[in-house]
Motif scaffolding. Structure first.
Motif, short mmCIF file in Angstrom:
data_model
loop_
_atom_site.label_atom_id
_atom_site.label_comp_id
_atom_site.label_asym_id
_atom_site.label_seq_id
_atom_site.Cartn_x
_atom_site.Cartn_y
_atom_site.Cartn_z
N VAL A 1 -11.78 1.41 -6.75
CA VAL A 1 -10.67 2.07 -6.06
C VAL A 1 -10.56 3.50 -6.57
O VAL A 1 -10.61 3.74 -7.78
CB VAL A 1 -9.33 1.35 -6.31
CG1 VAL A 1 -8.23 1.96 -5.44
CG2 VAL A 1 -9.43 -0.13 -6.02
N LEU B 1 -8.28 -1.37 3.65
CA LEU B 1 -7.77 -1.01 2.32
C LEU B 1 -7.73 -2.22 1.40
O LEU B 1 -7.38 -3.33 1.82
CB LEU B 1 -6.37 -0.40 2.46
CG LEU B 1 -6.30 0.91 3.25
CD1 LEU B 1 -4.85 1.31 3.47
CD2 LEU B 1 -7.05 2.01 2.52
N ASP B 2 -8.07 -1.99 0.14
CA ASP B 2 -8.03 -3.02 -0.90
C ASP B 2 -6.61 -3.06 -1.46
O ASP B 2 -6.27 -2.33 -2.40
CB ASP B 2 -9.05 -2.67 -2.00
CG ASP B 2 -9.03 -3.63 -3.17
OD1 ASP B 2 -8.25 -4.61 -3.14
OD2 ASP B 2 -9.79 -3.41 -4.13
N THR B 3 -5.78 -3.92 -0.90
CA THR B 3 -4.36 -3.93 -1.25
C THR B 3 -4.14 -4.21 -2.72
O THR B 3 -3.37 -3.52 -3.40
CB THR B 3 -3.60 -4.95 -0.39
OG1 THR B 3 -3.81 -4.65 1.00
CG2 THR B 3 -2.11 -4.91 -0.69
N VAL C 1 0.83 -1.20 0.00
CA VAL C 1 0.00 0.00 0.00
C VAL C 1 0.87 1.25 0.00
O VAL C 1 0.63 2.20 -0.77
CB VAL C 1 -0.96 0.00 1.21
CG1 VAL C 1 -1.60 1.38 1.40
CG2 VAL C 1 -2.03 -1.05 1.05
N PHE D 1 -6.64 6.97 0.04
CA PHE D 1 -7.34 5.97 -0.78
C PHE D 1 -8.81 5.87 -0.38
O PHE D 1 -9.16 5.92 0.81
CB PHE D 1 -6.66 4.61 -0.65
CG PHE D 1 -5.32 4.55 -1.33
CD1 PHE D 1 -5.21 4.71 -2.70
CD2 PHE D 1 -4.17 4.34 -0.59
CE1 PHE D 1 -3.97 4.68 -3.33
CE2 PHE D 1 -2.92 4.29 -1.20
CZ PHE D 1 -2.83 4.46 -2.58
N ARG E 1 1.22 4.14 -2.74
CA ARG E 1 0.96 5.55 -2.41
C ARG E 1 2.09 6.43 -2.95
O ARG E 1 1.86 7.50 -3.52
CB ARG E 1 0.84 5.69 -0.90
CG ARG E 1 0.16 6.98 -0.44
CD ARG E 1 0.24 7.15 1.06
NE ARG E 1 -0.21 6.02 1.83
CZ ARG E 1 -1.49 5.78 2.15
NH1 ARG E 1 -2.43 6.60 1.74
NH2 ARG E 1 -1.81 4.71 2.87
N GLN F 1 -8.26 4.64 9.50
CA GLN F 1 -7.24 4.55 8.46
C GLN F 1 -7.14 5.86 7.67
O GLN F 1 -7.99 6.73 7.78
CB GLN F 1 -7.55 3.39 7.51
CG GLN F 1 -7.47 2.00 8.11
CD GLN F 1 -8.79 1.51 8.67
OE1 GLN F 1 -9.69 2.29 8.97
NE2 GLN F 1 -8.90 0.19 8.83
N GLU F 2 -6.10 5.96 6.86
CA GLU F 2 -5.90 7.08 5.93
C GLU F 2 -5.98 8.44 6.63
O GLU F 2 -6.85 9.26 6.36
CB GLU F 2 -6.91 7.00 4.77
CG GLU F 2 -6.78 5.75 3.91
CD GLU F 2 -5.39 5.60 3.30
OE1 GLU F 2 -5.14 6.25 2.28
OE2 GLU F 2 -4.57 4.84 3.85
N ILE G 1 -5.39 -1.27 -4.86
CA ILE G 1 -4.52 -0.11 -4.73
C ILE G 1 -3.23 -0.31 -5.52
O ILE G 1 -2.76 0.61 -6.22
CB ILE G 1 -4.23 0.17 -3.25
CG1 ILE G 1 -5.48 0.78 -2.59
CG2 ILE G 1 -3.03 1.10 -3.08
CD1 ILE G 1 -5.40 0.85 -1.08
#
Length: 383
Positions: free
Chosen positions: A209, A238-240, A44, A64, A48, A229-230, A243
């Protein structure tokens, strides 16, 4: 089929699909502390960094989300709520925004006592910056947020974002750049924006996403609450895989932007010229020069757009009457109406949008099928 609806969604880039399949085979919640969780977190964070580098942002500015729509809602609602606490109740937007921006702002107007100014556009869908300048001259202290799209999703007009940001000065500016990223140069730092929305599936990544680029010093009230998160701005696991695939798509699209834009511009210009030759009454909508490289939007007087779309679909041509989010809704395009287009002409419109899989053969197939489809659609309208 000839797919001419890339503005609705774009087929995944091979590299992005490869990344998705590879990462999806692994396990791990990026918030977990064990080995698998740390591996997911590494993916992730590397993603990013990749997106930030491609778009002129800091990694910490990449938030995200689950879609472009969610990012738009977070920007419009979150930034407005934060600034409303300072006594600023006015939202400034344009009359041609995607519903992902227009509808949250209308909701804030109806339920949160927001005072909304919707800027006019000219006949080419260009936002009236003089109207914005006049508004800020008299009401600057009231404005919580300005939200104007980078490029219009229907007619493809690219907006004067630099002028809007310059006029805004210390007022936060958000831009829905879903159609722009990967199609025209986009640099978050150079643009001077407070927030910017992008979506994976519009540039060759997976559906589901998105991201909001958000300045570190921007105060933004969350719309989702949970795990924090974030930056505690957007909670949710999070959708690894998504992402990672998103990052590959962004990097690939930006890396190939110059050459791909030239290719699509040539293909689009050929499409426009040949459509006009095949159907001389066709009317090109949007800015004739400053438009997205893959966008060609026409009105076909005497036709119903939905009927013409289905006739083309039967002939193997896939296109759109406007935003996919409003497909099947029996209402004229708010974008075209804002441009001053009459309702009959508005209802006769089709959008042809090109992308990385588009070829000259797609254009030839359209031009071959279009005259007969227009004739049948007009005949049906007269009966």
């Amino acid at each position: 089929m000839s797919y001419l609806d890339h503005a609705a969604t774009t087929p995944m880039l091979p590299a992005a699909l490869d990344t998705y399949l590879r990462v999806a085979k692994t396990v791990g919640n990026a918030s977990s502390l064990h080995t698998s969780g740390r591996a997911a977190r590494r993916i992730v964070e590397e993603s990013r960094e990749q997106i930030a580098a491609a778009l002129g942002a800091k990694p910490s500015e990449v938030i995200f989300t689950g879609s472009g729509t969610e990012a738009d809602n977070l920007a419009t609602k979150g930034l407005f709520w934060s600034r409303r606490a300072q006594g600023r109740h006015r939202l400034v937007t344009s009359g041609i925004e995607h519903h992902a921006v227009a509808d949250p702002i209308t909701w804030l107007e109806c339920h949160e006592e927001a005072r909304v100014t919707r800027l006019n556009v000219d006949e080419h869908a260009r936002i009236d910056v003089d109207q914005l300048a006049d508004l800020l001259l008299h009401h600057r202290e009231e404005v919580a947020l300005i939200s104007c799209m980078w490029a219009n999703n229907e007619v493809g007009t690219v907006q004067p974002i630099a002028q809007i940001v310059e006029l805004a000065d210390d007022i936060p500016v958000h831009s829905d750049a879903v159609q722009a990223v990967g199609a025209v140069p986009v640099n978050f730092a150079e643009a001077g924006l407070t927030a910017l929305t992008l979506s994976a599936h519009k540039l060759g990544g997976p559906v589901g996403v998105g991201a909001l680029l958000l300045k570190r010093d921007a105060s933004c009230t969350p719309i989702l609450h949970g795990g924090g998160q974030e930056r505690e701005v957007r909670s949710g696991t999070l959708d690894t895989a998504g992402i990672a695939s998103f990052a590959t798509a962004v990097a690939t699209a930006v890396e190939n932007l110059a050459s791909e834009s030239r290719r699509l511009e040539e293909l689009r210009d050929d499409l426009i010229a040949r459509v006009r030759q095949a159907v001389p009454t066709a009317i090109l909508n949007g800015d004739p020069e400053n438009r997205l490289p893959g966008n060609a939007h026409f009105s076909f007087p005497g036709c119903e757009g939905d009927a013409l779309l289905m006739l083309l679909d039967a002939a193997g041509i896939e296109c759109a009457t406007g935003s996919a989010c409003t497909a099947g809704v029996a209402q004229p395009s708010h974008v075209l109406l804002a441009m001053g287009v009459g309702e009959d002409q508005t209802r006769s419109s089709l959008r042809f949008s090109l992308g990385h899989t588009s070829t000259p053969e797609d254009v030839s197939a359209l031009v071959k099928a279009l005259p007969a489809a227009v004739e049948r659609a007009r005949s049906a309208g007269l009966s």
